[in-house]
Structure formats: C-alpha cells, structure tokens
Design a protein around this motif. Structure first.
Motif, PDB file in Angstrom:
ATOM      1  N   ILE A  35       0.839  -1.201   0.000  1.00 50.81           N
ATOM      2  CA  ILE A  35       0.000   0.000   0.000  1.00 50.81           C
ATOM      3  C   ILE A  35       0.871   1.246   0.000  1.00 50.81           C
ATOM      4  O   ILE A  35       0.604   2.218  -0.712  1.00 50.81           O
ATOM      5  CB  ILE A  35      -0.960  -0.007   1.209  1.00 50.81           C
ATOM      6  CG1 ILE A  35      -1.942  -1.183   1.091  1.00 50.81           C
ATOM      7  CG2 ILE A  35      -1.725   1.310   1.303  1.00 50.81           C
ATOM      8  CD1 ILE A  35      -2.896  -1.308   2.255  1.00 50.81           C
TER       9      ILE A  35
ATOM     10  N   GLU B 117      -1.335   4.863   5.444  1.00 53.21           N
ATOM     11  CA  GLU B 117      -2.523   4.045   5.232  1.00 53.21           C
ATOM     12  C   GLU B 117      -3.716   4.618   5.988  1.00 53.21           C
ATOM     13  O   GLU B 117      -4.861   4.502   5.553  1.00 53.21           O
ATOM     14  CB  GLU B 117      -2.260   2.606   5.668  1.00 53.21           C
ATOM     15  CG  GLU B 117      -1.164   1.916   4.870  1.00 53.21           C
ATOM     16  CD  GLU B 117      -0.930   0.482   5.315  1.00 53.21           C
ATOM     17  OE1 GLU B 117      -1.732  -0.029   6.122  1.00 53.21           O
ATOM     18  OE2 GLU B 117       0.053  -0.124   4.864  1.00 53.21           O
TER      19      GLU B 117
ATOM     20  N   LEU C   3      -4.978  -4.352   5.426  1.00 55.35           N
ATOM     21  CA  LEU C   3      -5.557  -3.177   6.074  1.00 55.35           C
ATOM     22  C   LEU C   3      -7.057  -3.350   6.254  1.00 55.35           C
ATOM     23  O   LEU C   3      -7.621  -2.964   7.287  1.00 55.35           O
ATOM     24  CB  LEU C   3      -5.259  -1.934   5.229  1.00 55.35           C
ATOM     25  CG  LEU C   3      -5.898  -0.624   5.693  1.00 55.35           C
ATOM     26  CD1 LEU C   3      -5.382  -0.225   7.066  1.00 55.35           C
ATOM     27  CD2 LEU C   3      -5.639   0.483   4.680  1.00 55.35           C
TER      28      LEU C   3
END
Length: 297
Positions: free
Chosen positions: A104, A247, A227
């Motif tokens: 990410i 994130e 996540l």
C-alpha cells in the motif's frame, strides 16, 4: 533467472539459503528433488560441496570455491538472458516488487501520478515474502523493491529510505477518541490489532517504553494480513489498530473510525532497494525522479 543449467541454479540457490527447503520454495521444486540435484552435482565431481547438519547446510571449503565461480556464471547468464529478452523494451517496462506490509505504501507513495505522467511505461507489480524479494532482484525478475527489512548483501543498494510514523485507529465512542494524540502507555490494557506478526509489533512498540516494561502487558492480535481486515476487526470491537500513517489517511472519512497520532511518534522504516550488479534503465530513473519530486515522508 536463467534456467539453462538446472544443477548450477540449484547449487547456487541452496548455497544462498543454506537450506534445501527454502531453496525448493524459491525454485518451485520439491525438497527431495533439490536434494537429488545436489547429490548428483557432488557425485559428478566426486567431492562434497555441503556439510549437512540439523540447522541446514553450509558450504565446504571446496563448495565455497565452487560458489565463487557459480555466482559469476549465474550473473553473466542472467545478464545475457536479460539483454536478449528485453533489448527492445528495457525502457518501456518497470517491474516492481513489494511485501504484503509495503504494497500500500508503494502504490500510494510512488505510483500515484507516475503512470499518468509516464504513459509509455508499463508497470508490473508483484508481492513476495521478505526472503524471496532479494532473489527476485538478484535474478532480474524485478527492477526495484520496497521492504522494511534490510538484508546484509553486498549486491543490494538502498536507493531511498523513509521513516513513516505509525497511527492508531479506534472505533467511535472509544475512551481514547477524544484525545488528539495517544501515548504508548495509553495503549496498554487494550487489545492491539496489527497487520504483521505479534513479535514485530511488540519489538516496535516495546522499544519506545521503559526498559523494565513487561511484555505481557501488551495484548497483540497478530497476522491479520490486510488493512481491510484490521479495520474490520477494529469496527467489530476486537481492539485498537496500529497502522502506518500513510494508510490511515484513507480512513479519515470512515464514520465508524477515528485516526489518531502516537506521541512521541513511533517510526517505521521503508527502503527502496535494487541490485547494483545491473544497470538502471530509463524507467527506473524516471520513477526515482518522480519519487524525489512528489513524495516527502
């Protein structure tokens, strides 16, 4: 990786991993097949190349000499294979690698805007575990990779490094919601939800508390992977989440969650790496320039 000489590749990989099992995983072979290839290699020359023990295998003196030649042969064959296969499109392809913990970060920090500004560059992204990512760099399967772990390897160059702060995500109406920032001490007593292993999370958090800190005070739920899984666990009331700040920015609009800073900050290191034995082509230079101009940790 060039695969024309299978036994040489097997020998080279076993020597690098000190393990038949790990080599088999990397080469997509069974462990007995790897062991058989090494046995035939040793029988061909009539000498022992590895010492076997309960911890794995280590090179003999003869094996170390053979490895020095094998390393050069594999590198040259990889270079030949690379040049012949990609002579026409080196500068139009960018092959990237990341771990599940860094994917990410890689996409948000590096690729945001790069593909739009470089429409002629075809970007390919693959996820590997920490150990395999170094082999993929070494056999030129990928050009660049982002990892949180640095391996002691003379061929690996750290092109860029960043320290990214961790954030806490908590459900609405949680006792900590009204605080602008959260200290490590305030995390104690709450179950902690994280993406990586409990041991990694403990080592990061415990390094920021007193030396006489009792690790049993940390209640860490580990190996949730993504996540999305972490946020779902927090929303379900399993605990409070700890994730990289980059994130957490995407969760600011979630009505069921609150994102808070940790004070003092706990930093997580990200490293952009490549194999120095191979030259950087134009698309690699383009990505590095894009990162330098557009991303600040």
């Amino acid at each position: 990786m060039y695969t024309g000489n299978r036994r040489l590749n097997v020998f080279y990989t076993v020597a690098n991993t000190n393990s038949f099992t790990r080599a088999a995983k990397i080469l997509h072979m069974t462990q007995p097949a790897v062991s058989s290839q090494i046995q035939r290699f040793e029988e061909y020359y009539g000498m022992r190349l590895f010492h076997r023990n309960h911890d794995g295998v280590v090179l003999t003196d003869t094996g170390r000499m053979a490895y020095s030649y094998a390393e050069r042969v594999v590198r040259l064959l990889n270079e030949l294979d690379y040049k012949l296969r990609r002579i026409d499109d080196d500068n139009r392809h960018l092959r990237l690698g990341a771990t599940s913990d860094t994917i990410i970060f890689f996409v948000k920090a590096f690729l945001n805007g790069f593909i739009t500004n470089n429409p002629n560059v075809k970007v390919r992204m693959n996820i590997y575990d920490d150990e395999k990512i170094f082999f993929k760099l070494g056999d030129q399967s990928i050009d660049l990779a982002v990892t949180m772990k640095i391996k002691n390897n003379r061929n690996i160059s750290v092109e860029r490094s960043w320290q990214i702060p961790l954030s806490v995500i908590i459900p609405r109406d949680h006792p900590l919601e009204k605080r602008e920032c959260i200290t490590v001490d305030q995390l104690l007593g709450y179950p902690i939800v994280c993406r990586g292993s409990a041991e990694d999370a403990f080592s990061i958090i415990a390094s920021h508390v007193e030396e006489n800190f009792n690790r049993n005070a940390l209640d860490i739920i580990d190996n949730l992977g993504s996540l999305e899984t972490v946020t779902a666990a927090v929303q379900a009331g399993m605990g409070i989440g700890i994730i990289p700040e980059i994130e957490g920015k995407g969760l600011q609009q979630n009505p069921e969650l609150t994102v808070r800073r940790i004070d003092p900050p706990i930093m997580l290191g990200y490293h952009l790496i490549r194999d120095t034995r191979y030259s950087r082509h134009e698309s690699v230079h383009a990505l590095l320039k894009h990162v330098d101009c557009n991303f600040t940790a």
